[in-house]
Design a protein around this motif. Structure first.
Motif, PDB file in Angstrom:
ATOM      1  N   HIS A  36      67.341 123.796  21.308  1.00  0.00           N
ATOM      2  CA  HIS A  36      68.778 123.592  21.505  1.00  0.00           C
ATOM      3  C   HIS A  36      69.517 124.916  21.611  1.00  0.00           C
ATOM      4  O   HIS A  36      70.396 125.085  22.467  1.00  0.00           O
ATOM      5  N   MET A  91      78.796 116.703  18.715  1.00  0.00           N
ATOM      6  CA  MET A  91      78.195 115.566  19.403  1.00  0.00           C
ATOM      7  C   MET A  91      76.815 115.891  19.976  1.00  0.00           C
ATOM      8  O   MET A  91      76.013 114.986  20.218  1.00  0.00           O
ATOM      9  N   PHE A  92      76.527 117.172  20.193  1.00  0.00           N
ATOM     10  CA  PHE A  92      75.240 117.552  20.777  1.00  0.00           C
ATOM     11  C   PHE A  92      74.170 117.862  19.731  1.00  0.00           C
ATOM     12  O   PHE A  92      73.025 118.139  20.096  1.00  0.00           O
ATOM     13  N   HIS A  99      72.736 112.361  14.328  1.00  0.00           N
ATOM     14  CA  HIS A  99      74.157 112.112  14.136  1.00  0.00           C
ATOM     15  C   HIS A  99      74.535 111.907  12.676  1.00  0.00           C
ATOM     16  O   HIS A  99      75.570 112.395  12.225  1.00  0.00           O
ATOM     17  N   SER A 137      74.697 115.171  10.766  1.00  0.00           N
ATOM     18  CA  SER A 137      75.874 115.954  11.141  1.00  0.00           C
ATOM     19  C   SER A 137      77.133 115.371  10.508  1.00  0.00           C
ATOM     20  O   SER A 137      77.975 116.111   9.977  1.00  0.00           O
ATOM     21  N   SER A 186      85.222 114.215  21.584  1.00  0.00           N
ATOM     22  CA  SER A 186      83.885 113.962  22.124  1.00  0.00           C
ATOM     23  C   SER A 186      83.972 113.247  23.461  1.00  0.00           C
ATOM     24  O   SER A 186      84.814 112.368  23.646  1.00  0.00           O
ATOM     25  N   PRO A 188      74.149 112.256  22.882  1.00  0.00           N
ATOM     26  CA  PRO A 188      75.436 112.865  22.512  1.00  0.00           C
ATOM     27  C   PRO A 188      76.654 111.975  22.757  1.00  0.00           C
ATOM     28  O   PRO A 188      77.548 111.912  21.894  1.00  0.00           O
ATOM     29  N   TRP A 232      78.981 109.753  20.236  1.00  0.00           N
ATOM     30  CA  TRP A 232      80.128 110.236  19.461  1.00  0.00           C
ATOM     31  C   TRP A 232      81.452 109.887  20.142  1.00  0.00           C
ATOM     32  O   TRP A 232      82.511 109.972  19.513  1.00  0.00           O
TER      33      TRP A 232
END
Length: 287
Positions: A27, A135-136, A140, A143, A161, A189, A192
Motif C-alpha cells: 500500500h 477509506m483505503f 475497515h 481503522s 469518502s 474502499p 466507507w
C-alpha cells in the motif's frame, strides 16, 4: 512429534503479522507512485476545506488528519488556527505537503502512521478526520476502532469518502477485473461511502451522526481521454492496475477504452469535460 496447539497458534500469529506487514508495504509503495499531491491540489482541492468546515474545527483544537497524504485537510485545519498532526502510511507524500504548508503559512506536524495501528494516545485529539484517506486502509473495523480510540470523549470524527455509486467508486469497479485479487480480509474502499457501513463500524461508540451525499465539480480535463491519461500517470491505484496488465497490450487497450468511456458517461459539459464526483460527508461525536 506433533506441534502443540500453542505452537500452531504462534505460527499462525507470525504468519498474520508477516502478511500484514507485506500488505502495508504494498500500500505504501502504491500511494508513492505517480504524483498524488498533484491530484489533491489540482483536482480535489475543495474537499479538504469542506471536511474542515463540516467538522467545525476551531482555533486551538488538537486535530488529527488520518491518512492525510500531502495535507489536503490538514493544511486548511491548521490555517483555521488548530494544532494539527498529519499522519500517513506513506511519508513520501510529506515533502509536497511541507512545501504547500510553508507557502500558505500553515504549521503542521507530519507523522508516519498506519491508520490501523496509530502511534497516538487514547483520547488525544479534539477532532479526528480523514479526507478520502482512511477509506483505503484494507481492514475497515480496525481503522474505525483507531479513529474512535484517539478521539476524546465529546470530540468529533469527520470523514469524507467516495461513494460506491459515484464516479471514483465506479472507477474502482471498472479497474477491479484488471487488478490483482485483493488479499484475504481486505475490504473495498468505497464501502466507507455508505452511511450504514460506517454506522456499523462505529456502533454505539458515537452519537449525533450527520451524513450527507455531496458532489465536487471536476472541470480540469478537456476530454475523457485527458482525464484517463492524467490518472494513468499520477494516481497510484490506477498506475498499479496498469502495471499489473503491462505485458498484455490488448488488456491495456481495453482498460484505456473503459476508463475513457466511464468519464464520458459522467460528463455533462459542453466543449470540455465536466463531471460531478459524489462523496459521503459524515460527522459524529464520540460518547
Amino acid at each position: 512429534m506433533q506441534p502443540t496447539h500453542r505452537s500452531t497458534e504462534m505460527d499462525d500469529t507470525i504468519d498474520a503479522v508477516r502478511a500484514d506487514r507485506e500488505l502495508k508495504t504494498t500500500h505504501r509503495a502504491m500511494w508513492a507512485l505517480g504524483d498524488y499531491p498533484a491530484v489533491a491540489t489540482d483536482v480535489i482541492a475543495d474537499l479538504g476545506p469542506a471536511l474542515v468546515r463540516a467538522s467545525r474545527v476551531r482555533p486551538g483544537d488538537r486535530v488529527l488528519d488520518v491518512a492525510a497524504g500531502s495535507g489536503n485537510a490538514a493544511i486548511p485545519a491548521a490555517l483555521s488556527g488548530a494544532s494539527v498532526v498529519a499522519g500517513d502510511l506513506t511519508p513520501e507524500l510529506f515533502d509536497a505537503g511541507r512545501r504547500r504548508a510553508a507557502e500558505l503559512g500553515a504549521e503542521v506536524e507530519w507523522r508516519e502512521a498506519d491508520a490501523e495501528a496509530m502511534p497516538f494516545a487514547d483520547n488525544e485529539f479534539d477532532t479526528v478526520m480523514s479526507c478520502v484517506g482512511v477509506m483505503f486502509a484494507p481492514h475497515h473495523q480496525e481503522s474505525a476502532d483507531e479513529l474512535v480510540r484517539v478521539c476524546r470523549p465529546g470530540g468529533t470524527i469527520g470523514l469524507l469518502s467516495w461513494t460506491p455509486e459515484g464516479f471514483i467508486g465506479q472507477m474502482f469497479a471498472t479497474m477491479k477485473p484488471y487488478a490483482p485479487p485483493p488479499p484475504p480480509g481486505a475490504q473495498p474502499p468505497p464501502l466507507w461511502g455508505r452511511e450504514d457501513h460506517v454506522r456499523a463500524l462505529f456502533g454505539h461508540r458515537v452519537t449525533d451522526v450527520v451524513a450527507t451525499r455531496r458532489t465536487v465539480r471536476i472541470d480540469q480535463f478537456r476530454t475523457p481521454e485527458d482525464f484517463r491519461d492524467y490518472f494513468k500517470t499520477r494516481y497510484g491505484p490506477t498506475i498499479a492496475v496498469y502495471r499489473n496488465i503491462a505485458d498484455d497490450p490488448a488488456r491495456v487497450a481495453e482498460l484505456d477504452h473503459e476508463l475513457a468511456d466511464l468519464a464520458r458517461r459522467f460528463d455533462h459539459g459542453t466543449g470540455s469535460t465536466v463531471m460531478n464526483w459524489e462523496y459521503l460527508l459524515l460527522t459524529a461525536r464520540k460518547w
